[in-house]
Motif scaffolding. Structure first.
Motif, PDB file in Angstrom:
ATOM      1  N   SER A  11      23.818  47.614  19.521  1.00 34.94           N
ATOM      2  CA  SER A  11      24.686  48.049  20.610  1.00 34.94           C
ATOM      3  C   SER A  11      24.319  49.454  21.039  1.00 34.94           C
ATOM      4  CB  SER A  11      26.143  48.022  20.154  1.00 34.94           C
ATOM      5  OG  SER A  11      26.546  46.708  19.843  1.00 34.94           O
ATOM      6  N   GLN A  13      25.095  52.478  24.395  1.00 35.35           N
ATOM      7  CA  GLN A  13      25.839  52.810  25.603  1.00 35.35           C
ATOM      8  C   GLN A  13      24.921  52.803  26.810  1.00 35.35           C
ATOM      9  OE1 GLN A  13      27.880  56.554  24.896  1.00 35.35           O
ATOM     10  NE2 GLN A  13      29.651  55.464  24.068  1.00 35.35           N
ATOM     11  N   PRO A  87      24.485  47.691  31.519  1.00 38.28           N
ATOM     12  CA  PRO A  87      25.247  46.559  30.942  1.00 38.28           C
ATOM     13  C   PRO A  87      24.585  45.201  31.223  1.00 38.28           C
ATOM     14  CG  PRO A  87      26.745  48.152  31.895  1.00 38.28           C
ATOM     15  CD  PRO A  87      25.344  48.604  32.265  1.00 38.28           C
ATOM     16  N   VAL A 120      24.810  46.276  25.765  1.00 39.12           N
ATOM     17  CA  VAL A 120      24.928  47.568  26.443  1.00 39.12           C
ATOM     18  C   VAL A 120      26.326  47.655  27.044  1.00 39.12           C
ATOM     19  CG1 VAL A 120      23.928  49.136  28.144  1.00 39.12           C
ATOM     20  CG2 VAL A 120      22.480  47.438  26.986  1.00 39.12           C
ATOM     21  N   SER A 121      27.042  48.711  26.695  1.00 37.96           N
ATOM     22  CA  SER A 121      28.410  48.845  27.212  1.00 37.96           C
ATOM     23  C   SER A 121      28.641  50.206  27.854  1.00 37.96           C
ATOM     24  CB  SER A 121      29.401  48.640  26.072  1.00 37.96           C
ATOM     25  OG  SER A 121      29.161  49.597  25.062  1.00 37.96           O
TER      26      SER A 121
END
Length: 121
Positions: A11, A13, A87, A120-121
């Motif tokens: 994960s 950002q 994202p 991807v957040s």
């Protein structure tokens, strides 16, 4: 026999970077064509980029300038360097390999890894 094992997913950002690795065994990376693909649920697997036995690379237009495909022949490993991630890059990522002759004739790869998830957040 040919085996491909992906690693490096996880994960991150938005705007961040990840490097995926694909370790090959049973064949010599320097002699094969290899590629990266990604897939999200309900969609077809789509190509991200590729590298041939001479080291020539290509990447899909939607990741051009952000993703780089490379390989280390000494380590028998393929890489996908991803930066400025978005994202929409969230997907299961797969590496693939085959002889360049097969890739050209069959328009695809016969050997695939199990995949590594990128979020991807």
């Amino acid at each position: 026999h040919v085996q491909l094992v992906e690693s490096g997913g996880g994960s991150v950002q938005a705007g961040g970077s990840l490097r995926l690795s694909c370790s090959g065994s049973g064949f010599t990376v320097s002699e094969y064509c290899m590629g990266w693909y990604r897939q999200t649920p309900g969609k077809e697997r789509e190509p991200i980029g590729s590298i041939d036995s001479d080291g020539r690379t290509s990447v899909a237009s939607d990741v051009k300038g952000r993703f780089t495909v490379s390989k280390d022949n000494a380590k028998n490993t393929l890489y996908l360097q991803m930066k400025e991630m978005k994202p929409e890059d969230t997907a299961m990522h797969y590496c693939a390999a085959d002889t360049c002759t097969v890739v050209a004739e069959e328009n695809g790869y016969g050997y695939w890894g199990q995949g590594t998830q990128v979020t991807v957040s």
